[in-house]
Design an enzyme around this catalytic site. Structure first.
Site, PDB file in Angstrom:
ATOM      1  N   ASP A  51       0.865   3.487   6.140  1.00  0.00           N
ATOM      2  CA  ASP A  51       1.704   3.707   4.957  1.00  0.00           C
ATOM      3  C   ASP A  51       1.567   2.538   3.990  1.00  0.00           C
ATOM      4  OD1 ASP A  51       4.428   5.237   3.941  1.00  0.00           O
ATOM      5  OD2 ASP A  51       4.479   3.084   3.545  1.00  0.00           O
ATOM      6  N   LYS A  81       1.949   5.707  -2.556  1.00  0.00           N
ATOM      7  CA  LYS A  81       3.113   6.068  -3.387  1.00  0.00           C
ATOM      8  C   LYS A  81       2.842   5.810  -4.857  1.00  0.00           C
ATOM      9  CE  LYS A  81       5.839   4.453   0.521  1.00  0.00           C
ATOM     10  NZ  LYS A  81       5.105   3.268   1.016  1.00  0.00           N
ATOM     11  N   HIS A 112       7.753   6.800  -5.403  1.00  0.00           N
ATOM     12  CA  HIS A 112       8.239   5.606  -4.694  1.00  0.00           C
ATOM     13  C   HIS A 112       9.757   5.412  -4.840  1.00  0.00           C
ATOM     14  CE1 HIS A 112       6.678   1.457  -3.200  1.00  0.00           C
ATOM     15  NE2 HIS A 112       7.807   1.786  -2.622  1.00  0.00           N
ATOM     16  N   SER A 235       4.004  -5.178  11.244  1.00  0.00           N
ATOM     17  CA  SER A 235       3.841  -6.474  11.893  1.00  0.00           C
ATOM     18  C   SER A 235       2.470  -7.014  11.536  1.00  0.00           C
ATOM     19  CB  SER A 235       3.967  -6.376  13.414  1.00  0.00           C
ATOM     20  OG  SER A 235       3.728  -7.668  13.955  1.00  0.00           O
ATOM     21  N   ARG A 240       2.447  -7.841  18.590  1.00  0.00           N
ATOM     22  CA  ARG A 240       3.667  -7.082  18.231  1.00  0.00           C
ATOM     23  C   ARG A 240       3.316  -5.674  17.749  1.00  0.00           C
ATOM     24  NH1 ARG A 240       5.318 -12.350  16.941  1.00  0.00           N
ATOM     25  NH2 ARG A 240       4.817 -12.264  14.718  1.00  0.00           N
TER      26      ARG A 240
END
Ligand code: A2P
Length: 281
Positions: A51, A81, A112, A235, A240
């Site tokens: 994304d 977006k 957005h 991240s 992570r």
């Protein structure tokens, strides 16, 4: 279970029958110069849903990572977006995003922010409906739409948004907007799903993490998945990234889910969509 690989990421079916990996990877606040490496790491970790947004100024890095990965296009789900300042010419903005990403067809294109003061989101949506009907994008949706923005859009246009991407984390759940979205078949996509890290230290989250031999991030992400949210944690750290992906393997009981839901405090981290303008973005 903090770093399991070979996790199966659940898929949700959007209201137009398009399938989306429920757990994706967000690149908000990833600097442009680091984006290619970060997204390469995310793809290597197993993410297939990325994304981004024109306003993040890192679409080219996402595109470079996709190209370098060699992963078949049909295995990837790529969202970007429409910038607020380009709501008056969504077709041109879309073309720029498509070029920056190096893709022929995008999977999801979102407005957005509604920027109600601009009065352009219905026009922008009509331009996006055209892109959708032409096959340039597989699904279209909105972001940061509150109930009145949804009402206006649904009353004036033909295609029902596939998703509404909104700020959702345990301390800000936007239950009314989420319920309204779902009542129209609009999937809820949670941004800042960990509260940008701020929800990770809350008592019930850390307790459940200990009980499940999991991490606080995994507990919160498992809560999102159980709630039906599409979720896009960010991240910059590959360990992570893997930890977050492994949340798909964590099941919480109804009681445990309720204990996280009880953390609602109305604490918004990002801007209020009723007033946010950001027309420079
Ligand atoms: P980092 O990039 O150093 O991992 P959100 O997705 O809600 O916006 O949260 C992103 C923030 O949470 C970032 O600061 C990120 O830092 C941090 N973060 C992401 N995943 C984890 C995790 N598993 N444990 C701790 N912090 C995390």
């Amino acid at each position: 279970m903090s770093e399991q690989s070979n996790i199966t990421i659940p898929e949700l079916t959007l209201n137009n029958s398009v399938s989306i990996p429920q757990l994706g990877f967000g690149v908000f606040q990833v600097p442009a110069g680091e984006t290619q490496k970060v997204v390469e790491d995310a793809l290597e970790a197993g993410y297939r849903h990325i994304d981004t947004a024109a306003a993040y100024r890192n679409e080219a890095g996402v595109g470079a990572a996709i190209a370098a990965s060699g992963i078949p296009r049909e295995e990837l789900f790529i969202t970007t977006k429409l910038r607020n300042g380009e709501q008056g010419d969504a077709a041109a903005a879309f073309e720029n995003s498509r070029k920056a990403l190096g893709l022929d067809v995008l999977d999801l294109y979102l407005i957005h922010w509604p920027v109600p003061s601009q009065g352009l989101y219905v026009d922008a949506w009509k331009a996006m409906e055209k892109l959708y009907n032409e096959g340039a994008v597989r699904s279209i949706g909105v972001s940061n739409f509150l109930e009145d923005h949804l009402d206006t859009l649904l009353g004036a246009t033909d295609v029902v948004p596939a998703v509404n991407q909104i700020e959702v984390h345990p301390t800000l759940q936007q239950a009314a907007v989420a319920a309204k979205s779902r009542s129209h078949g609009i999937a809820v996509e949670a941004y800042s799903p960990l509260g940008q890290g701020s929800d990770l230290t809350s008592g019930p989250v850390t307790t459940l993490a200990e009980q499940h031999d999991a991490t606080p991030a995994q507990v919160i992400l498992a809560w999102h998945l159980a709630t039906g949210n599409i979720v896009i944690p960010k991240s910059a750290n590959s360990s992570r990234m893997r930890e977050n992906l492994a949340a798909a393997g964590l099941s919480l009981s109804a009681e445990e889910i309720a204990s996280i839901t009880a953390l609602e405090s109305g604490t918004r981290i990002g801007a209020d969509p009723a007033t946010a303008a950001f027309t420079q973005l």
